[in-house]
Design a protein around this motif. Structure first.
Motif, PDB file in Angstrom:
ATOM      1  N   THR A   1       0.842  -1.255   0.095  1.00 17.36           N
ATOM      2  CA  THR A   1       0.056   0.021  -0.059  1.00 17.36           C
ATOM      3  C   THR A   1       0.900   1.331  -0.050  1.00 17.36           C
ATOM      4  OG1 THR A   1      -1.465  -1.320   1.275  1.00 17.36           O
ATOM      5  CG2 THR A   1      -2.106   1.011   0.944  1.00 17.36           C
ATOM      6  N   LEU A   2       2.136   1.179   0.944  1.00 21.55           N
ATOM      7  CA  LEU A   2       2.722   2.444   0.903  1.00 21.55           C
ATOM      8  C   LEU A   2       3.505   2.441  -0.550  1.00 21.55           C
ATOM      9  CD1 LEU A   2       5.103   1.953   3.986  1.00 21.55           C
ATOM     10  CD2 LEU A   2       3.254   3.470   3.546  1.00 21.55           C
ATOM     11  N   LEU A   3       3.423   1.518  -1.188  1.00 19.95           N
ATOM     12  CA  LEU A   3       4.178   1.553  -2.683  1.00 19.95           C
ATOM     13  C   LEU A   3       3.166   1.835  -3.665  1.00 19.95           C
ATOM     14  CD1 LEU A   3       7.085  -0.987  -2.421  1.00 19.95           C
ATOM     15  CD2 LEU A   3       7.302   1.508  -2.429  1.00 19.95           C
ATOM     16  N   ASP A   4       1.872   2.293  -3.247  1.00 18.52           N
ATOM     17  CA  ASP A   4       0.825   2.764  -4.286  1.00 18.52           C
ATOM     18  C   ASP A   4       0.338   1.609  -4.827  1.00 18.52           C
ATOM     19  OD1 ASP A   4       1.204   5.291  -3.696  1.00 18.52           O
ATOM     20  OD2 ASP A   4       2.391   5.774  -5.316  1.00 18.52           O
ATOM     21  N   ALA A   5       0.614   0.182  -4.514  1.00 24.00           N
ATOM     22  CA  ALA A   5      -0.029  -0.769  -5.166  1.00 24.00           C
ATOM     23  C   ALA A   5      -1.162  -1.511  -4.594  1.00 24.00           C
ATOM     24  CB  ALA A   5       1.173  -1.932  -5.422  1.00 24.00           C
ATOM     25  N   VAL A   6      -2.212  -0.584  -4.529  1.00 19.14           N
ATOM     26  CA  VAL A   6      -3.433  -0.867  -3.607  1.00 19.14           C
ATOM     27  C   VAL A   6      -4.049  -2.228  -4.297  1.00 19.14           C
ATOM     28  CG1 VAL A   6      -4.256   1.117  -2.846  1.00 19.14           C
ATOM     29  CG2 VAL A   6      -4.711   0.616  -5.294  1.00 19.14           C
ATOM     30  N   ASP A   7      -3.944  -2.668  -5.423  1.00 19.61           N
ATOM     31  CA  ASP A   7      -4.714  -3.733  -5.988  1.00 19.61           C
ATOM     32  C   ASP A   7      -3.905  -4.970  -5.481  1.00 19.61           C
ATOM     33  OD1 ASP A   7      -6.902  -3.751  -8.168  1.00 19.61           O
ATOM     34  OD2 ASP A   7      -5.715  -1.866  -8.379  1.00 19.61           O
ATOM     35  N   VAL A   8      -2.586  -4.657  -5.297  1.00 22.83           N
ATOM     36  CA  VAL A   8      -1.649  -5.945  -4.943  1.00 22.83           C
ATOM     37  C   VAL A   8      -1.835  -5.977  -3.375  1.00 22.83           C
ATOM     38  CG1 VAL A   8       0.830  -6.608  -4.987  1.00 22.83           C
ATOM     39  CG2 VAL A   8      -0.161  -5.448  -6.767  1.00 22.83           C
ATOM     40  N   ALA A   9      -1.895  -4.895  -2.903  1.00 24.89           N
ATOM     41  CA  ALA A   9      -1.983  -5.189  -1.241  1.00 24.89           C
ATOM     42  C   ALA A   9      -3.281  -5.915  -1.047  1.00 24.89           C
ATOM     43  CB  ALA A   9      -2.120  -3.817  -0.844  1.00 24.89           C
ATOM     44  N   PHE A  10      -4.225  -5.652  -1.637  1.00 27.38           N
ATOM     45  CA  PHE A  10      -5.661  -6.280  -1.415  1.00 27.38           C
ATOM     46  C   PHE A  10      -5.435  -7.548  -1.616  1.00 27.38           C
ATOM     47  CE2 PHE A  10     -10.417  -5.307  -2.602  1.00 27.38           C
ATOM     48  CZ  PHE A  10     -10.771  -6.084  -1.571  1.00 27.38           C
ATOM     49  N   THR A  11      -5.034  -8.080  -2.798  1.00 25.94           N
ATOM     50  CA  THR A  11      -4.919  -9.644  -2.990  1.00 25.94           C
ATOM     51  C   THR A  11      -3.924 -10.162  -2.174  1.00 25.94           C
ATOM     52  OG1 THR A  11      -4.562  -8.681  -5.415  1.00 25.94           O
ATOM     53  CG2 THR A  11      -4.596 -11.125  -4.951  1.00 25.94           C
TER      54      THR A  11
END
Lengths: 117, 174, 142
Positions: free
Chosen positions: B34-44
């Motif tokens: 999330t900190l690295l702007d990858a919200v989709d990845v964080a969600f997964t």
């Protein structure tokens, strides 16, 4: 800029080393799969770090923002995570079968059994 | 913190604790994404890593037992190999473009620019990750879906066989 | 665990919301974070929770193993089917613009939704099958 710019990558490498060490040094097969997961995560973080722009935002288009982080690594890693869990499930099921066949999941004991056959 | 959790995973002998720690580790890496702007990845990662794979790990442990054999303290040869590999890789990072700069080659490549500028009126969706995932890289995603399906077939083949002692296999009449 | 009333009631209350949240994640994936992969996992998590609390046998009555496996296959079929459909409509494989003859953008939208639906079905089916096969395997005496 100078040291901080590599901190992220070094962090990735440390994680990778931990995973790699677990993978080759531990004899327990479940632990090996955990190590593989740690290794995997380090690669994920490497990709995502490459896509980050300082001051950017998540790649969801909106009129308020103009700088977005790179969406391409996100897509690749998104699928990689799900495939990763599918493959580790496959690995774990192999471990279960090995346990049923040999009665142990320690690598050296399995090797001993194979030699004594 | 992520690294600390990973190190604890290495040292812990009880595999149940290892499974729980793997869940914590996944959750931590999700926050990092999330900190690295990858919200989709964080969600997964949060859903898959912390949820499903922990449950899978516990399911496996209930089948194979949670005791790990006592290990020798630190094994020298693997440690040496790992350290050397790590150092070589660290040397390699010196050539990687610095973290977070907007003019890194990856951000200037024409596919990236195209995705960010054209996708909103080519697919009509604001979430670029979704449109790249399903539209521009549809072949990739189809491949991934097939891989997951293949993994399912593999698990079914491995696990649905009859158990050796005959006390109720996983599948009856599958 | 199967006799604890708090867990049973809480599961009963939460399961529909988890399912609904999964669907929200699925259909809102165009605008916010989310999509087929995440939605599939959350959808499966609802069934995993149900199976953990009410026992694997009860869960198998709700969703038999065969149906879950069928879901896994069906998703890939939906995905490939969308590709074949666009070929019949005159485009290339998975060229969604041809799904709507008037507006290519709508076609893209529809195509992406359908494809994500395929992903959801596969991921859901696969996760449930994997969980069932691990949990239904029987215990090892220690």
């Amino acid at each position: 800029m100078s040291a901080l710019s590599f901190l992220n990558y070094w962090f990735v490498i440390i994680l990778m080393m931990v995973g790699f060490y677990v993978l080759i040094a531990q004899g327990n097969l479940v632990k090996k799969i955990v190590g593989l997961n740690i290794f995997q995560t380090s690669v994920f973080i490497l990709y995502i770090s490459a896509g980050k722009i300082t001051g950017g935002t998540a790649p969801i288009l909106d009129t308020q923002w103009s700088v977005y982080s790179n969406p391409l690594p996100h897509v690749l890693i998104l699928t990689a995570i799900v495939v990763g869990v599918a493959t580790s499930a496959l690995g774990l099921s192999l471990v279960v079968r090995i346990k049923e066949a040999y009665g142990t999941i320690e690598e050296d004991e399995i090797a001993q059994m194979d030699e004594s056959l | 913190m992520l690294a600390v959790t990973a190190l604890i995973v290495v040292r812990t002998q009880n595999l149940f604790a290892v499974a729980m720690l793997t869940g914590i580790y996944s959750l931590l890496s999700a926050t990092f994404f999330t900190l690295l702007d990858a919200v989709d990845v964080a969600f997964t990662e949060a859903a898959v890593g912390a949820g499903v794979s922990t449950v899978l790990m516990l399911g496996t442990l209930s089948l194979v037992g949670h005791r790990q054999k006592k290990q020798r303290t630190v094994q020298i040869v693997p440690l040496l190999i790992v350290t050397v590999t790590g150092l070589i890789l660290m040397y390699g990072t010196l050539d990687i473009p610095p973290f977070g700069e907007a003019d890194n080659p990856i951000h200037l490549h024409e596919t990236t620019v195209h995705y960010l500028e054209e996708s909103s009126h080519e697919t009509g969706m604001p979430n670029v990750v979704t449109s790249v995932l399903a539209s521009y890289r549809g072949y990739d995603t189809m491949g991934e879906t097939t891989v997951i399906f293949t993994a399912m077939v593999g698990v079914l083949l491995l696990m649905s066989g009859r158990k050796k002692d005959g006390t109720g296999g996983a599948d009856d009449g599958e | 665990m199967e006799s604890n009333p708090i867990l049973r009631i809480a599961t009963k209350i939460m399961t529909p919301y988890i399912l609904m949240f999964a669907l929200y994640v699925q259909f809102h994936g165009d605008y916010g974070p989310g999509g087929g992969f995440q939605a599939g996992v959350i959808f499966a998590a609802a069934f995993v929770l149900y199976a953990l609390i009410y026992g694997i046998e009860t869960a198998r009555l709700v969703l038999p193993m065969g149906v879950a496996a069928l879901c896994g296959a069906l998703g890939v079929l939906i995905y490939a089917g969308v590709g074949i459909a666009t070929m019949f409509l005159g485009g290339g494989f998975l060229e969604y613009g041809f799904l709507d003859s008037h507006d290519a953008e709508h076609g893209q939208h529809l195509g992406i939704l359908l494809v994500e639906l395929g992903v959801l079905t596969t991921v859901f089916g696969v996760m449930v099958v994997i969980f069932y096969s691990f949990a239904g395997r029987g215990r090892v005496e220690e």
